[in-house]
Design an enzyme around this catalytic site. Structure first.
Site, short mmCIF file in Angstrom:
data_model
loop_
_atom_site.label_atom_id
_atom_site.label_comp_id
_atom_site.label_asym_id
_atom_site.label_seq_id
_atom_site.Cartn_x
_atom_site.Cartn_y
_atom_site.Cartn_z
N ASP A 65 34.22 49.60 12.16
CA ASP A 65 33.73 49.17 10.85
C ASP A 65 32.96 47.88 11.08
O ASP A 65 33.39 47.04 11.87
CB ASP A 65 34.92 48.94 9.93
CG ASP A 65 34.48 48.56 8.54
OD1 ASP A 65 33.84 49.40 7.90
OD2 ASP A 65 34.75 47.43 8.11
N ASP A 264 39.62 50.11 4.42
CA ASP A 264 39.65 50.80 5.73
C ASP A 264 40.96 51.56 5.92
O ASP A 264 41.06 52.42 6.81
CB ASP A 264 39.53 49.78 6.89
CG ASP A 264 38.18 49.09 6.90
OD1 ASP A 264 37.21 49.72 6.45
OD2 ASP A 264 38.10 47.94 7.34
#
Length: 372
Positions: A65, A264
């Site tokens: 990410d 996430d």
């Protein structure tokens, strides 16, 4: 010859039972896993369970990410055009009254330049556009193109420069003084200093490196090119992250996801192994199989190496434990007796069994000394 006695048969039976007892087999995996997890903890890599440790080395794709993982997660000023420099103190004065991360980045930058911010006479924050107010008798504005349009300020002469910054993954903020644009302050979420090195190490380990971000594709591609990413998943909304991971897994490869934010967590749970940055949120750490206490990405290749080494030790352990059983059971059963009259005394059988367990434990403890 005479019939062997009952005692003789009993001794052999006991020897066979002792040798056949797969003590070492039972120790082979847990001892290596325990030492491996302990070794990781020493290095700031917290591994939740044996499954995470085992799956790490099978990974073929690693998804990173962008915000907070590849980057610091907080914006910083990267460029200031010449026309803005004389007005920096006025801009900082305006920005110092705003809590927006971009304003904070400008205040911090100006502070490091040793310029003092003053109290603005008026300050208005226009949501999604920027700031406008009066400082020391001057009319000052700081914001995006939409703000400049709202204030009817011409910015055409800075358009090419703004495009160039955007292409490098930076956010251009226009500055105007008394109704005239004077230049641009570019702000970006800067890469962590170890990011590039970590990605090179992941490539050396034979992994495909994928970057996932909500950024515009152009911005994302610019960052990816800079640090050598193989694939880019851009313009990914927070709620789509887990779906993207599942789609990658559908290709049959083992996928590791690295992230640090609340949004996430579903993606970390969806991956074969989720790795959370310890600098992130508790929710992310809860859903991850591995947590990195340092915010340093180089710990990821280190965790993968640790997994490979631990698995190698498990295989060695099983080989010793199994090999010893395979060789000695026939001897205990008397395979050599007709030829050499050799039998395995139960005392020696017990000694051999203990030694095999000790050898497995000692082999696992080697992990403590191994360089990762």
């Amino acid at each position: 010859g005479p019939e062997p006695s009952l005692t003789f048969a009993m001794l052999n039976t006991v020897a066979v039972l002792i040798i056949a007892c797969p003590c070492a087999m039972g120790l082979a995996t847990p001892t290596a896993v325990m030492v491996g997890i302990g070794r990781g903890a020493e290095r700031g890599i917290l591994i939740k369970d044996a499954e995470a440790l085992e799956l790490l080395h099978k990974a073929k794709t690693i998804v990173l990410d962008k915000t907070g993982t590849l980057t610091r997660g907080s914006p910083a000023v990267t460029d200031v055009t010449d026309g803005v420099r004389p007005a920096l103190s006025l801009v900082a004065s305006l920005a110092s009254r705003s809590t927006h991360p971009l304003s904070q980045a400008i205040v911090e930058h100006v502070h490091t330049q040793g310029v003092d911010a003053r109290q603005p006479e008026t300050m208005k924050e226009i949501a999604g556009k920027g700031l406008h107010g009066r400082v020391s008798g001057s009319d000052v504005a700081l914001g995006n193109a939409a703000l400049m349009a709202q204030l009817s300020i011409a910015i055409e002469s800075f358009h090419a420069q703004a495009e160039a910054y955007a292409g490098q993954g930076k956010t251009p903020l226009y500055v105007s003084l008394d109704g005239k644009a004077v230049g641009i302050i570019a702000v970006a979420d800067t890469l962590k200093p170890t990011t590039q090195e970590a990605i090179a190490e992941l490539h050396r380990a034979g992994l495909e490196v994928v970057m996932m971000t909500g950024d515009h594709r152009l911005t994302a591609d610019a960052i990816a090119k800079q640090i050598g990413i193989d694939r880019v998943l851009a313009e990914v909304k927070p709620e789509e992250k887990a779906e993207k991971i599942s789609a990658l897994k559908a290709g049959g490869k083992k996928v590791v996801m690295v992230g640090d934010g609340i949004n996430d967590a579903p993606a970390l749970a969806a991956a074969d192994v989720g790795i959370a940055m310890g600098t992130g949120t508790d929710v992310a750490m809860e859903s991850a199989g591995v947590t990195l206490l340092r915010g340093d990405l180089r710990a990821i290749p280190e965790a993968i190496r640790l997994s490979r080494i631990t698995l190698r030790v498990i295989i060695q352990n099983l080989f010793w434990a199994f090999g010893y059983n395979v060789v000695l059971i026939p001897v205990a059963a008397g395979i050599l007796y007709p030829f050499t009259g050799t039998l395995l005394n139960p005392m020696f059988a017990a000694c051999a069994m203990a030694l095999s367990s000790v050898s497995v434990v000692l082999n696992s403890l080697r992990l403590k000394r191994t360089r990762i």
